[in-house]
Every structure is written in C-alpha cells, then in structure tokens.
Design a protein around this motif. Structure first.
Motif, PDB file in Angstrom:
ATOM      1  N   GLY A   1       0.851  -1.182   0.000  1.00 48.74           N
ATOM      2  CA  GLY A   1       0.000   0.000   0.000  1.00 48.74           C
ATOM      3  C   GLY A   1       0.882   1.225   0.000  1.00 48.74           C
ATOM      4  N   PRO A   2       0.356   2.380  -0.394  1.00 48.75           N
ATOM      5  CA  PRO A   2       1.168   3.592  -0.402  1.00 48.75           C
ATOM      6  C   PRO A   2       1.841   3.807   0.955  1.00 48.75           C
ATOM      7  CG  PRO A   2      -0.978   4.023  -1.382  1.00 48.75           C
ATOM      8  CD  PRO A   2      -1.033   2.641  -0.791  1.00 48.75           C
TER       9      PRO A   2
ATOM     10  N   ALA B   1       3.336  -0.756  -4.676  1.00 46.77           N
ATOM     11  CA  ALA B   1       2.573   0.479  -4.532  1.00 46.77           C
ATOM     12  C   ALA B   1       3.579   1.627  -4.396  1.00 46.77           C
ATOM     13  CB  ALA B   1       1.675   0.401  -3.288  1.00 46.77           C
TER      14      ALA B   1
END
Length: 102
Positions: free
Chosen positions: A9-10, A27
């Motif tokens: 995820g970011p 990501a």
C-alpha cells in the motif's frame, strides 16, 4: 526487517531501513535516508520507488534490481543525515573494512 518486506500500500518513511531479504514494492513508496536490501529490490508495474539518500543492495542477490514500475534514487546528503541522526554516535562512523559472508 527480518526476511522479505512487501510494500503493498502507499507508504513513506525516513531514517534507516534494513531488509535482510528482498524489498518488494507493489505500490508507491517514498523514503528519505538509507535503504539496504540484502536480496535485491523489485518494483512491480503498479509500484514506484523514490529514495532521497542512498540504496544499497547485497552483492550476492540473483536479481539485484528488477523494475517494471518506476524507480528514482537521488543521492542526498540531507537524506543520509536523517539516517545518521537515527543512530547517533560519539563521532561519525568510518568504514574500516567490508566482509561479505555470502
């Protein structure tokens, strides 16, 4: 970090990141400081890597750098100062020798 690290995820961070396995980025990942990845770095087509500081990859890695997405590493004294501040020493560290147990 023991083993592999997956950034799914970011994420963003600063300081010193040591991965004794593979750093797998799927990501956006932004880091200020020093990143060490013993078994290499992989950036997938959906991932991006942006480091201001330094990236060190283990010499024995079968695929040291595998980029399908985007990757940018900018040498930055300020970024390395952030990493250095995380582990203050009485004096600046000096590399006296290198040993690869690989």
């Amino acid at each position: 970090m023991t083993g592999d690290l997956v950034v799914a995820g970011p994420a963003h961070g600063a300081g010193l990141l040591i991965v004794d396995g593979r750093l797998d980025i799927t990501a956006p990942f932004t880091f200020i400081g020093a990143v060490v990845a013993a078994d290499g770095v992989r950036v997938t087509h959906a991932g991006s890597l942006d480091i201001a500081g330094a990236l060190w990859i283990g010499a024995g890695s079968p695929e040291p750098l595998d980029v399908d997405g985007t990757a940018r590493v900018t040498a930055s004294a300020a970024g390395l100062a952030v990493a250095d501040a995380m582990l203050p020493l009485p004096r600046r560290a000096v590399v006296a020798g290198v040993h690869d147990p690989g």
